[in-house]
Scaffold this active site. Structure first.
Site, PDB file in Angstrom:
ATOM      1  N   HIS A 123      17.811 -10.404 -12.713  1.00  0.00           N
ATOM      2  CA  HIS A 123      18.312  -9.024 -12.596  1.00  0.00           C
ATOM      3  C   HIS A 123      17.525  -8.073 -13.509  1.00  0.00           C
ATOM      4  CE1 HIS A 123      21.806 -10.872 -10.594  1.00  0.00           C
ATOM      5  NE2 HIS A 123      21.834 -11.719 -11.624  1.00  0.00           N
ATOM      6  N   SER A 244      -4.779   9.097 -15.284  1.00  0.00           N
ATOM      7  CA  SER A 244      -4.085  10.165 -14.581  1.00  0.00           C
ATOM      8  C   SER A 244      -5.039  11.341 -14.381  1.00  0.00           C
ATOM      9  CB  SER A 244      -2.869  10.611 -15.390  1.00  0.00           C
ATOM     10  OG  SER A 244      -2.377  11.837 -14.909  1.00  0.00           O
ATOM     11  N   LYS A 250      -2.595   7.974 -19.784  1.00  0.00           N
ATOM     12  CA  LYS A 250      -2.161   7.041 -18.735  1.00  0.00           C
ATOM     13  C   LYS A 250      -3.242   6.011 -18.413  1.00  0.00           C
ATOM     14  CE  LYS A 250       1.016   7.319 -16.391  1.00  0.00           C
ATOM     15  NZ  LYS A 250       1.185   8.248 -15.254  1.00  0.00           N
ATOM     16  N   GLU A 257      -0.545  -1.585  -7.245  1.00  0.00           N
ATOM     17  CA  GLU A 257       0.258  -0.681  -6.429  1.00  0.00           C
ATOM     18  C   GLU A 257      -0.239  -0.637  -4.986  1.00  0.00           C
ATOM     19  OE1 GLU A 257       0.225   3.044  -8.452  1.00  0.00           O
ATOM     20  OE2 GLU A 257       1.606   2.388 -10.028  1.00  0.00           O
ATOM     21  N   GLN A 289      -3.299  -6.632  26.232  1.00  0.00           N
ATOM     22  CA  GLN A 289      -4.534  -6.173  25.587  1.00  0.00           C
ATOM     23  C   GLN A 289      -4.213  -5.470  24.264  1.00  0.00           C
ATOM     24  OE1 GLN A 289      -6.525  -3.381  28.224  1.00  0.00           O
ATOM     25  NE2 GLN A 289      -5.838  -1.664  26.979  1.00  0.00           N
ATOM     26  N   LYS A 292      -4.121  -7.591  20.155  1.00  0.00           N
ATOM     27  CA  LYS A 292      -5.171  -7.877  19.176  1.00  0.00           C
ATOM     28  C   LYS A 292      -5.209  -6.917  17.992  1.00  0.00           C
ATOM     29  CE  LYS A 292      -7.245  -9.848  23.079  1.00  0.00           C
ATOM     30  NZ  LYS A 292      -6.022  -9.385  23.774  1.00  0.00           N
TER      31      LYS A 292
END
Length: 341
Positions: A123, A244, A250, A257, A289, A292
């Site tokens: 959790h 960033s 950052k 991601e 067709q 694919k």
């Protein structure tokens, strides 16, 4: 893949006596030359309805009327299903190879970090102390199941359908055992009506591939959380993360991601294929067709994600000191309860 099927079929036409051995050999050599020309960029299929027609027309242009005999007893229905299966088998082999690359990185880290301790989480709350290697291998085993699953799917993809004709078989006594051996198939389909419309193998491939994507997404999610300042358990290699556009403090885990985000496309490709075939009657329908593009997209996307994750794991560094600091006394509560019991 279609050229491979054509070469095998030309040999089979000679084997059953529809062509002389000289005619069959001429067709085989012409098709091999065409394959070399395609590989070297000297020829490319264009200006026709599909790749199958383009090949037949080019062979006819090179050897005359003999080229038109290549299609004797064969339908595009069994022709395209054969080529499709050949490509899917190659895609499975490629996925397994790339899965092994990610597993190798996980196992290598696990061996190096055998004595590194870290809290486990349920959790997203601190649970019990574990070895970091245990956490790493918890992501290797799902990938092993993916390998096993893909190998099982491959065994079902590896069924020859060539010789099924359009719907009711081949009337010329084509040796299907010979064709299977030439093309590397393990089995031969039993029912021509089912064979030309069967796309179970494509659905199974997309399911197995989407499971790979989901396992990568779960790994990516935890790596993203662990690289946050609040955890600071891992550090990304600079060239596999970004800053960033506004905030110079950052270091964003973009690679993870993007892997997480691309898993959505894999699940979507699986669903699109399921919906495509859900209402089709038996035999071949032109809807097929459209079977694919989802397979091609998924195979390429998942392989790219695997290669990206392999590179990301190779460059990752674990912050053992930070992990050790997170091992507060309360993480031993369960062990204390066990002692008291």
């Amino acid at each position: 893949a279609d050229l491979r099927g054509c070469i095998a079929y030309a040999k089979a036409l000679g084997k059953c006596g529809l062509l002389s051995s000289e005619q069959a050999q001429t067709l085989v050599q012409t098709l091999k030359d065409l394959r070399d020309d395609y590989g070297n960029g000297r020829w490319f299929p264009q200006g026709t309805e599909d790749v199958h027609t383009a090949i037949e027309q080019e062979v006819t242009a090179r050897v005359g009327e003999l080229g038109e005999r290549l299609h004797t007893g064969r339908s595009r229905n069994d022709q395209v299903a054969t080529a499709f299966r050949l490509v899917v088998m190659e895609a499975i082999d490629g996925l397994i190879e790339d899965l092994r690359g990610v597993q190798i990185q996980l196992v290598a880290h696990a061996e190096r970090e055998l004595d590194t301790l870290v809290p486990s989480y349920t959790h997203l709350q601190r649970a019990q102390p574990i070895r970091l290697s245990h956490w790493l291998m918890a992501y290797s085993w799902p990938l092993q199941r993916d390998v096993d699953r893909l190998m099982e799917v491959r065994s079902r993809v590896s069924t020859l359908v060539l010789g099924s004709g359009a719907v009711s078989g081949n009337p010329f006594g084509i040796d299907r055992e010979f064709l299977a051996q030439e093309l590397g198939f393990d089995n031969i389909s039993e029912n021509s009506l089912d064979s030309v419309g069967n796309r179970d193998f494509a659905v199974e491939f997309c399911f197995a591939g989407s499971m790979v994507a989901l396992h990568l997404s779960r790994l990516a999610e935890e790596l993203i959380v662990w690289s946050s300042s609040e955890f600071d358990y891992i550090h990304w290699r600079d060239d596999l993360a970004t800053g960033s556009s506004l905030m110079p403090n950052k270091k964003n885990p973009d690679l993870a991601e993007l892997v997480r985000g691309r898993s959505a496309q894999a699940v979507g490709d699986l669903v699109s294929l399921l919906v495509l075939i859900k209402g089709l009657p038996s035999s071949y329908q032109r809807d097929l067709q459209e079977d694919k593009p989802p397979v091609w997209r998924l195979a390429e996307s998942v392989r790219q994600s695997l290669r990206a994750m392999e590179a990301g794991l190779e460059g990752i560094r674990f912050n053992a000191e930070r992990m050790r600091a997170a091992l507060t006394d309360d993480t031993l509560a369960t062990e204390m309860a066990d002692v008291l019991v």
